[in-house]
Write a protein that holds these residues in place. Sequence first.
Motif, mmCIF file in Angstrom:
data_model
loop_
_atom_site.group_PDB
_atom_site.id
_atom_site.type_symbol
_atom_site.label_atom_id
_atom_site.label_comp_id
_atom_site.label_asym_id
_atom_site.label_seq_id
_atom_site.Cartn_x
_atom_site.Cartn_y
_atom_site.Cartn_z
ATOM 1 N N VAL A 41 7.018 57.781 -29.241
ATOM 2 C CA VAL A 41 7.599 59.125 -29.184
ATOM 3 C C VAL A 41 8.427 59.397 -30.431
ATOM 4 C CG1 VAL A 41 9.178 60.650 -27.939
ATOM 5 C CG2 VAL A 41 7.659 59.119 -26.659
ATOM 6 N N ALA A 42 8.169 60.530 -31.090
ATOM 7 C CA ALA A 42 8.998 60.993 -32.198
ATOM 8 C C ALA A 42 10.202 61.715 -31.619
ATOM 9 C CB ALA A 42 8.200 61.930 -33.103
ATOM 10 N N ASP A 43 11.369 61.096 -31.721
ATOM 11 C CA ASP A 43 12.628 61.638 -31.203
ATOM 12 C C ASP A 43 13.315 62.367 -32.360
ATOM 13 O OD1 ASP A 43 14.748 62.145 -29.506
ATOM 14 O OD2 ASP A 43 15.592 60.131 -29.661
ATOM 15 N N THR A 44 12.865 63.565 -32.617
ATOM 16 C CA THR A 44 13.159 64.289 -33.851
ATOM 17 C C THR A 44 14.640 64.504 -34.110
ATOM 18 O OG1 THR A 44 11.019 65.350 -33.661
ATOM 19 C CG2 THR A 44 12.602 66.389 -35.129
ATOM 20 N N ALA A 45 15.383 65.014 -33.149
ATOM 21 C CA ALA A 45 16.807 65.312 -33.377
ATOM 22 C C ALA A 45 17.620 64.056 -33.661
ATOM 23 C CB ALA A 45 17.383 66.058 -32.180
ATOM 24 N N HIS A 46 17.101 62.896 -33.280
ATOM 25 C CA HIS A 46 17.818 61.636 -33.500
ATOM 26 C C HIS A 46 17.269 60.832 -34.671
ATOM 27 C CE1 HIS A 46 19.088 61.959 -29.054
ATOM 28 N NE2 HIS A 46 20.011 62.473 -29.843
ATOM 29 N N HIS A 47 16.327 61.419 -35.410
ATOM 30 C CA HIS A 47 15.796 60.799 -36.619
ATOM 31 C C HIS A 47 15.275 59.393 -36.342
ATOM 32 C CE1 HIS A 47 17.762 64.176 -38.539
ATOM 33 N NE2 HIS A 47 18.850 63.842 -37.878
ATOM 34 N N ARG A 48 14.494 59.281 -35.256
ATOM 35 C CA ARG A 48 13.977 57.968 -34.880
ATOM 36 C C ARG A 48 12.660 58.113 -34.122
ATOM 37 N NH1 ARG A 48 17.928 56.191 -29.793
ATOM 38 N NH2 ARG A 48 17.189 57.834 -28.385
ATOM 39 N N VAL A 49 11.971 57.003 -34.006
ATOM 40 C CA VAL A 49 10.771 56.901 -33.182
ATOM 41 C C VAL A 49 11.037 55.798 -32.167
ATOM 42 C CG1 VAL A 49 8.343 56.211 -33.177
ATOM 43 C CG2 VAL A 49 9.200 57.758 -34.954
ATOM 44 N N LEU A 50 10.739 56.083 -30.903
ATOM 45 C CA LEU A 50 10.912 55.094 -29.840
ATOM 46 C C LEU A 50 9.544 54.606 -29.381
ATOM 47 C CD1 LEU A 50 13.746 56.714 -27.668
ATOM 48 C CD2 LEU A 50 13.949 54.980 -29.471
ATOM 49 N N ILE A 51 9.485 53.321 -29.041
ATOM 50 C CA ILE A 51 8.240 52.714 -28.571
ATOM 51 C C ILE A 51 8.497 52.012 -27.243
ATOM 52 C CG2 ILE A 51 6.428 51.020 -29.066
ATOM 53 C CD1 ILE A 51 7.086 51.456 -32.080
ATOM 54 N N TRP A 52 7.630 52.290 -26.284
ATOM 55 C CA TRP A 52 7.612 51.571 -25.012
ATOM 56 C C TRP A 52 6.418 50.622 -25.100
ATOM 57 C CZ3 TRP A 52 9.549 56.310 -25.647
ATOM 58 C CH2 TRP A 52 10.703 56.678 -24.950
ATOM 59 N N ASN A 53 6.620 49.337 -24.849
ATOM 60 C CA ASN A 53 5.546 48.352 -24.971
ATOM 61 C C ASN A 53 4.449 48.511 -23.928
ATOM 62 O OD1 ASN A 53 6.549 47.145 -27.279
ATOM 63 N ND2 ASN A 53 7.840 45.739 -26.111
ATOM 64 N N THR A 54 4.766 49.177 -22.822
ATOM 65 C CA THR A 54 3.772 49.545 -21.819
ATOM 66 C C THR A 54 4.036 50.985 -21.420
ATOM 67 O OG1 THR A 54 5.158 48.750 -20.001
ATOM 68 C CG2 THR A 54 3.549 47.195 -20.905
ATOM 69 N N LEU A 55 3.003 51.695 -21.022
ATOM 70 C CA LEU A 55 3.161 53.079 -20.601
ATOM 71 C C LEU A 55 4.116 53.108 -19.416
ATOM 72 C CD1 LEU A 55 2.047 55.791 -21.564
ATOM 73 C CD2 LEU A 55 0.349 55.641 -19.757
ATOM 74 N N PRO A 56 5.222 53.849 -19.501
ATOM 75 C CA PRO A 56 6.217 53.850 -18.428
ATOM 76 C C PRO A 56 5.617 54.244 -17.071
ATOM 77 C CG PRO A 56 7.134 54.842 -20.391
ATOM 78 C CD PRO A 56 5.662 54.654 -20.651
ATOM 79 N N THR A 57 6.123 53.572 -16.042
ATOM 80 C CA THR A 57 5.691 53.838 -14.669
ATOM 81 C C THR A 57 6.843 54.277 -13.786
ATOM 82 O OG1 THR A 57 5.947 51.494 -14.123
ATOM 83 C CG2 THR A 57 3.739 52.242 -14.806
ATOM 84 N N THR A 58 8.074 54.274 -14.331
ATOM 85 C CA THR A 58 9.243 54.722 -13.566
ATOM 86 C C THR A 58 10.027 55.728 -14.396
ATOM 87 O OG1 THR A 58 10.590 52.886 -14.379
ATOM 88 C CG2 THR A 58 9.456 52.553 -12.283
ATOM 89 N N ASP A 59 10.648 56.677 -13.734
ATOM 90 C CA ASP A 59 11.455 57.689 -14.416
ATOM 91 C C ASP A 59 12.606 57.033 -15.164
ATOM 92 O OD1 ASP A 59 9.787 59.528 -13.240
ATOM 93 O OD2 ASP A 59 11.231 60.182 -11.731
ATOM 94 N N GLY A 60 12.848 57.514 -16.388
ATOM 95 C CA GLY A 60 13.970 57.029 -17.180
ATOM 96 C C GLY A 60 13.808 55.629 -17.720
ATOM 97 N N GLN A 61 12.604 55.090 -17.724
ATOM 98 C CA GLN A 61 12.376 53.730 -18.209
ATOM 99 C C GLN A 61 12.857 53.619 -19.659
ATOM 100 O OE1 GLN A 61 8.620 52.080 -17.008
ATOM 101 N NE2 GLN A 61 8.482 50.807 -18.841
ATOM 102 N N PRO A 62 13.648 52.578 -19.993
ATOM 103 C CA PRO A 62 14.162 52.445 -21.357
ATOM 104 C C PRO A 62 13.084 52.043 -22.361
ATOM 105 C CG PRO A 62 14.878 50.590 -20.004
ATOM 106 C CD PRO A 62 14.157 51.535 -19.101
#
Length: 188
Positions: A154-175
Motif C-alpha cells: 500500500v502506498a501511504d501517500t500522506a505519510h511518505h511511505r509504503v507499507l507491506i503485509w507479508n500475507t493478505l490481511p484476514t482481520t480488520d486493522g491487521q498491522p
Amino acid sequence: QAGFSGTAPNQGGLPDADTLDNPSGSPAVAPDGKLFIGDFGNNRVLAFHAIPTANNAKADFVLGQPDFADVAHRIEPGSHPRPRQVAITNGKMIVVDYNANRVVIYDSIPTSGTAVPRVVVGQPDFTSSGGGCTRTQLGGPSGAWATPNGKLIVADTAHHRVLIWNTLPTTDGQPADVVLGQDNFTRC
C-alpha cells in the motif's frame, strides 16, 4: 462523457450509470473481463460486466452507493469514500478509500452492487476513518497491489511511505509487517 469532446464532471449533469467525476487510479479488469473504475468524485466504484466497446456505455452495477444517482460521502461497510485505486488478484478485489484512510478487501470479485468488503486495513473497523502514523493506520493512501503470492503493498501517500503485509490481511486493522520510505512505523 457522451463523446470525446466533453470535460464536465458527470457530463455536466447529475450522476448516473454513464457518468464519472474525477476517476482515479488504474481501472481493474477481472479474469472474466469485468471492468471496475474508481469514481473518486462520486464516492463509488462503477462496474461493467465486460469492457465496453461503444462510447457512453452504462455501468452494470455500482459499489459504494445504493444506486447510480446517490453520491453521498459515507463511512460505513460497503461505502467507498473517494476511491483512489482498484486492484484484482487471486480472486479478490482491493479498493483504496482515500478519504477514509483505509484499504478494503473483498473476499471475491463482486458480481453485483450488493457485495461488501470483508476486511479493512488502516482502520480498526468499517466505521472509523481517522488517519494515523502506526503499523495499523494509514494517511491518504493512494494505491494498493496484492502480489500473486499474497502480499499486500500500500502506498501511504500522506505519510511518505509504503507499507507491506507479508500475507493478505484476514482481520480488520491487521498491522503491516514492513515499512519503506521511513525508518520505523511511527515516523511519518
